[in-house]
Design a protein around this motif. Sequence first.
Motif, PDB file in Angstrom:
ATOM      1  N   PHE A 178      26.698 -51.402 -26.306  1.00 43.14           N
ATOM      2  CA  PHE A 178      27.201 -51.946 -27.569  1.00 43.14           C
ATOM      3  C   PHE A 178      26.135 -52.729 -28.342  1.00 43.14           C
ATOM      4  CE2 PHE A 178      31.690 -51.998 -25.720  1.00 43.14           C
ATOM      5  CZ  PHE A 178      32.161 -51.000 -26.552  1.00 43.14           C
ATOM      6  N   LEU A 179      25.325 -53.485 -27.626  1.00 42.88           N
ATOM      7  CA  LEU A 179      24.443 -54.475 -28.226  1.00 42.88           C
ATOM      8  C   LEU A 179      23.550 -53.962 -29.357  1.00 42.88           C
ATOM      9  CD1 LEU A 179      24.044 -57.473 -28.017  1.00 42.88           C
ATOM     10  CD2 LEU A 179      22.328 -57.086 -26.269  1.00 42.88           C
ATOM     11  N   PRO A 180      22.813 -52.854 -29.203  1.00 40.77           N
ATOM     12  CA  PRO A 180      21.934 -52.445 -30.311  1.00 40.77           C
ATOM     13  C   PRO A 180      22.685 -52.019 -31.572  1.00 40.77           C
ATOM     14  CG  PRO A 180      21.811 -50.877 -28.497  1.00 40.77           C
ATOM     15  CD  PRO A 180      22.659 -52.006 -28.030  1.00 40.77           C
ATOM     16  N   LEU A 191      34.590 -52.890 -40.945  1.00 38.13           N
ATOM     17  CA  LEU A 191      34.828 -51.481 -40.619  1.00 38.13           C
ATOM     18  C   LEU A 191      33.716 -50.913 -39.747  1.00 38.13           C
ATOM     19  CD1 LEU A 191      36.220 -50.227 -44.040  1.00 38.13           C
ATOM     20  CD2 LEU A 191      37.500 -50.643 -41.922  1.00 38.13           C
ATOM     21  N   ALA A 192      32.503 -51.384 -39.932  1.00 37.37           N
ATOM     22  CA  ALA A 192      31.398 -50.933 -39.080  1.00 37.37           C
ATOM     23  C   ALA A 192      31.631 -51.363 -37.631  1.00 37.37           C
ATOM     24  CB  ALA A 192      30.071 -51.474 -39.599  1.00 37.37           C
ATOM     25  N   LEU A 193      32.086 -52.592 -37.419  1.00 38.34           N
ATOM     26  CA  LEU A 193      32.396 -53.038 -36.063  1.00 38.34           C
ATOM     27  C   LEU A 193      33.518 -52.204 -35.451  1.00 38.34           C
ATOM     28  CD1 LEU A 193      32.229 -56.938 -36.335  1.00 38.34           C
ATOM     29  CD2 LEU A 193      30.710 -55.446 -35.020  1.00 38.34           C
ATOM     30  N   VAL A 194      34.535 -51.921 -36.241  1.00 36.11           N
ATOM     31  CA  VAL A 194      35.650 -51.103 -35.754  1.00 36.11           C
ATOM     32  C   VAL A 194      35.153 -49.697 -35.394  1.00 36.11           C
ATOM     33  CG1 VAL A 194      37.856 -50.032 -36.404  1.00 36.11           C
ATOM     34  CG2 VAL A 194      37.403 -52.433 -36.973  1.00 36.11           C
ATOM     35  N   ALA A 195      34.313 -49.130 -36.241  1.00 35.19           N
ATOM     36  CA  ALA A 195      33.782 -47.786 -35.975  1.00 35.19           C
ATOM     37  C   ALA A 195      32.912 -47.770 -34.722  1.00 35.19           C
ATOM     38  CB  ALA A 195      32.983 -47.292 -37.181  1.00 35.19           C
ATOM     39  N   ILE A 196      32.107 -48.800 -34.530  1.00 33.27           N
ATOM     40  CA  ILE A 196      31.271 -48.883 -33.325  1.00 33.27           C
ATOM     41  C   ILE A 196      32.148 -48.932 -32.083  1.00 33.27           C
ATOM     42  CG2 ILE A 196      29.694 -50.386 -32.036  1.00 33.27           C
ATOM     43  CD1 ILE A 196      28.492 -51.123 -34.847  1.00 33.27           C
ATOM     44  N   TYR A 197      33.187 -49.760 -32.123  1.00 32.29           N
ATOM     45  CA  TYR A 197      34.083 -49.825 -30.977  1.00 32.29           C
ATOM     46  C   TYR A 197      34.784 -48.484 -30.764  1.00 32.29           C
ATOM     47  CZ  TYR A 197      37.489 -51.226 -27.559  1.00 32.29           C
ATOM     48  OH  TYR A 197      38.231 -51.298 -26.405  1.00 32.29           O
ATOM     49  N   ALA A 198      35.220 -47.873 -31.840  1.00 32.69           N
ATOM     50  CA  ALA A 198      35.951 -46.605 -31.727  1.00 32.69           C
ATOM     51  C   ALA A 198      35.102 -45.526 -31.067  1.00 32.69           C
ATOM     52  CB  ALA A 198      36.414 -46.142 -33.110  1.00 32.69           C
ATOM     53  N   VAL A 199      33.874 -45.393 -31.501  1.00 33.25           N
ATOM     54  CA  VAL A 199      33.026 -44.306 -31.007  1.00 33.25           C
ATOM     55  C   VAL A 199      32.340 -44.680 -29.700  1.00 33.25           C
ATOM     56  CG1 VAL A 199      31.019 -42.868 -31.537  1.00 33.25           C
ATOM     57  CG2 VAL A 199      32.683 -43.392 -33.322  1.00 33.25           C
ATOM     58  N   ILE A 200      31.588 -45.765 -29.709  1.00 34.79           N
ATOM     59  CA  ILE A 200      30.815 -46.147 -28.529  1.00 34.79           C
ATOM     60  C   ILE A 200      31.745 -46.588 -27.394  1.00 34.79           C
ATOM     61  CG2 ILE A 200      28.998 -47.664 -27.637  1.00 34.79           C
ATOM     62  CD1 ILE A 200      28.029 -45.703 -29.805  1.00 34.79           C
ATOM     63  N   LEU A 244      27.885 -60.533 -25.914  1.00 34.58           N
ATOM     64  CA  LEU A 244      27.332 -59.280 -25.413  1.00 34.58           C
ATOM     65  C   LEU A 244      26.021 -59.496 -24.660  1.00 34.58           C
ATOM     66  CD1 LEU A 244      28.133 -56.847 -28.371  1.00 34.58           C
ATOM     67  CD2 LEU A 244      29.297 -57.019 -26.149  1.00 34.58           C
ATOM     68  N   VAL A 245      25.180 -60.391 -25.147  1.00 38.09           N
ATOM     69  CA  VAL A 245      23.926 -60.691 -24.440  1.00 38.09           C
ATOM     70  C   VAL A 245      24.218 -61.302 -23.070  1.00 38.09           C
ATOM     71  CG1 VAL A 245      21.904 -62.227 -24.453  1.00 38.09           C
ATOM     72  CG2 VAL A 245      22.454 -60.866 -26.472  1.00 38.09           C
ATOM     73  N   LEU A 246      25.150 -62.248 -23.021  1.00 39.02           N
ATOM     74  CA  LEU A 246      25.512 -62.863 -21.736  1.00 39.02           C
ATOM     75  C   LEU A 246      26.078 -61.836 -20.767  1.00 39.02           C
ATOM     76  CD1 LEU A 246      27.087 -66.238 -22.934  1.00 39.02           C
ATOM     77  CD2 LEU A 246      24.881 -65.908 -21.793  1.00 39.02           C
ATOM     78  N   ALA A 247      26.930 -60.945 -21.264  1.00 41.26           N
ATOM     79  CA  ALA A 247      27.522 -59.913 -20.406  1.00 41.26           C
ATOM     80  C   ALA A 247      26.459 -58.901 -19.960  1.00 41.26           C
ATOM     81  CB  ALA A 247      28.650 -59.197 -21.139  1.00 41.26           C
ATOM     82  N   ALA A 248      25.549 -58.550 -20.863  1.00 38.15           N
ATOM     83  CA  ALA A 248      24.562 -57.515 -20.560  1.00 38.15           C
ATOM     84  C   ALA A 248      23.464 -57.977 -19.615  1.00 38.15           C
ATOM     85  CB  ALA A 248      23.920 -57.032 -21.865  1.00 38.15           C
TER      86      ALA A 248
END
Length: 167
Positions: free
Chosen positions: A13-15, A40-49, A159-163
Amino acid sequence: MDLALSASAAKVFLPFVLPICVWVMFSDLKYMKIRNTAVLALVAIYAVIGFFALPLDVYFSGWMQGLVMLVVGFVAASIGLVGAGDAKVFAAISPFVARADIPKFTILLATCLLVGFVAHRLVRASPLAKKLAPEWESWHRKKEFPAGISLGFLLALYLVLAAFFNV
């Protein structure tokens, strides 16, 4: 079943998410607006990735969290507790947060909001802010806080902490 966000999913997700987080922060500082295209970009990233990076039960759980937070955010924005852009971006962020991480994420949210608020007020009070970016709307709105700086940083930090730190 452990529903904490895996390091591998966070790294995927991070990049994609990081530039959107920076965009949200910049836009809210400069214009006091979080663009729907960022949400919408965040939603699309979650949807696809997310479909490929997460187990299906975690993926669909994220969609439910997003929907719940959209409703909560809509109500909060309707009664003036938060800005509409802040509510929308928080709803778009929430699917990225694994259920097991919600208690830690809530502490991270409170910390990011507090640090963001204090940092914004300190920078706004300094002459440097008006020299470097005199036209930025957030310096001129005395009673409003651009929470997008905290929300964008929140998702990036989570995300950085999780990754990389398995936190």
